[in-house]
Scaffold this motif. Structure first.
Motif, PDB file in Angstrom:
ATOM      1  N   ASP A 139       0.818  -1.223   0.000  1.00 24.99           N
ATOM      2  CA  ASP A 139       0.000   0.000   0.000  1.00 24.99           C
ATOM      3  C   ASP A 139       0.849   1.270   0.000  1.00 24.99           C
ATOM      4  N   ARG A 140       2.005   1.225   0.624  1.00 22.85           N
ATOM      5  CA  ARG A 140       2.843   2.435   0.648  1.00 22.85           C
ATOM      6  C   ARG A 140       3.778   2.505  -0.561  1.00 22.85           C
ATOM      7  N   GLY A 141       3.679   1.509  -1.450  1.00 30.85           N
ATOM      8  CA  GLY A 141       4.419   1.573  -2.707  1.00 30.85           C
ATOM      9  C   GLY A 141       5.749   0.855  -2.727  1.00 30.85           C
ATOM     10  N   ASP A 142       6.020   0.030  -1.726  1.00 30.80           N
ATOM     11  CA  ASP A 142       7.262  -0.756  -1.747  1.00 30.80           C
ATOM     12  C   ASP A 142       7.267  -1.679  -2.963  1.00 30.80           C
ATOM     13  N   ASP A 143       8.451  -1.983  -3.446  1.00 29.50           N
ATOM     14  CA  ASP A 143       8.617  -2.870  -4.593  1.00 29.50           C
ATOM     15  C   ASP A 143       8.060  -4.255  -4.261  1.00 29.50           C
ATOM     16  N   PRO A 144       7.147  -4.780  -5.074  1.00 24.32           N
ATOM     17  CA  PRO A 144       6.564  -6.096  -4.789  1.00 24.32           C
ATOM     18  C   PRO A 144       7.610  -7.204  -4.648  1.00 24.32           C
ATOM     19  N   ASP A 145       8.702  -7.123  -5.395  1.00 25.78           N
ATOM     20  CA  ASP A 145       9.746  -8.145  -5.284  1.00 25.78           C
ATOM     21  C   ASP A 145      10.398  -8.122  -3.904  1.00 25.78           C
ATOM     22  N   SER A 146      10.617  -6.936  -3.365  1.00 26.15           N
ATOM     23  CA  SER A 146      11.190  -6.815  -2.025  1.00 26.15           C
ATOM     24  C   SER A 146      10.219  -7.326  -0.968  1.00 26.15           C
ATOM     25  N   VAL A 147       8.951  -7.042  -1.164  1.00 19.95           N
ATOM     26  CA  VAL A 147       7.932  -7.520  -0.233  1.00 19.95           C
ATOM     27  C   VAL A 147       7.861  -9.039  -0.295  1.00 19.95           C
ATOM     28  N   TRP A 148       7.890  -9.593  -1.510  1.00 17.71           N
ATOM     29  CA  TRP A 148       7.856 -11.044  -1.685  1.00 17.71           C
ATOM     30  C   TRP A 148       9.069 -11.689  -1.009  1.00 17.71           C
ATOM     31  N   ALA A 149      10.246 -11.119  -1.210  1.00 20.14           N
ATOM     32  CA  ALA A 149      11.464 -11.668  -0.600  1.00 20.14           C
ATOM     33  C   ALA A 149      11.354 -11.671   0.924  1.00 20.14           C
ATOM     34  N   ALA A 150      10.809 -10.604   1.489  1.00 22.66           N
ATOM     35  CA  ALA A 150      10.655 -10.529   2.947  1.00 22.66           C
ATOM     36  C   ALA A 150       9.653 -11.571   3.444  1.00 22.66           C
ATOM     37  N   LEU A 151       8.565 -11.746   2.716  1.00 22.06           N
ATOM     38  CA  LEU A 151       7.552 -12.735   3.102  1.00 22.06           C
ATOM     39  C   LEU A 151       8.120 -14.150   3.024  1.00 22.06           C
ATOM     40  N   ILE A 152       8.843 -14.439   1.975  1.00 23.15           N
ATOM     41  CA  ILE A 152       9.464 -15.759   1.798  1.00 23.15           C
ATOM     42  C   ILE A 152      10.473 -16.014   2.920  1.00 23.15           C
ATOM     43  N   SER A 153      11.275 -15.023   3.219  1.00 22.11           N
ATOM     44  CA  SER A 153      12.284 -15.160   4.268  1.00 22.11           C
ATOM     45  C   SER A 153      11.645 -15.390   5.630  1.00 22.11           C
ATOM     46  N   GLU A 154      10.666 -14.576   5.965  1.00 22.15           N
ATOM     47  CA  GLU A 154      10.010 -14.668   7.280  1.00 22.15           C
ATOM     48  C   GLU A 154       9.299 -16.006   7.479  1.00 22.15           C
ATOM     49  N   THR A 155       8.759 -16.565   6.407  1.00 24.75           N
ATOM     50  CA  THR A 155       8.035 -17.832   6.515  1.00 24.75           C
ATOM     51  C   THR A 155       8.918 -19.034   6.198  1.00 24.75           C
ATOM     52  N   GLU A 156      10.204 -18.771   6.018  1.00 28.01           N
ATOM     53  CA  GLU A 156      11.219 -19.815   5.817  1.00 28.01           C
ATOM     54  C   GLU A 156      10.897 -20.765   4.661  1.00 28.01           C
TER      55      GLU A 156
END
Length: 77
Positions: free
Chosen positions: A40-57
């Motif tokens: 929603d704040r405009g972060d790059d979707p790829d960066s968001v995806w990488a963070a989600l993947i990392s956090e959920t291992e």
């Protein structure tokens, strides 16, 4: 990664219901908010995806699922 690829990847890796719940509710420290807040704040979707993947291992296959040919995805499922 485009936004529609982000949502497709969420659905492919986590399933529609659980994936949407993770995006909305899971606080990602590296993003200082949820994935939805970051989008929603405009972060790059790829960066968001990488963070989600990392956090959920998740593994490397999940990290790059959006780059796999859709025909190949069906074969692996």
């Amino acid at each position: 990664m485009r936004l529609f690829e982000f949502w497709k990847a969420v659905d492919d890796v986590y399933g529609v219901t659980y994936g949407r719940s993770l995006v909305a509710d899971l606080y990602l420290t590296s993003l200082k908010g949820t994935a939805q807040e970051a989008i929603d704040r405009g972060d790059d979707p790829d960066s968001v995806w990488a963070a989600l993947i990392s956090e959920t291992e998740q593994d490397e296959h999940a990290r790059w699922v959006h780059r796999i040919d859709p025909k190949e995805r069906k074969k692996r499922a």
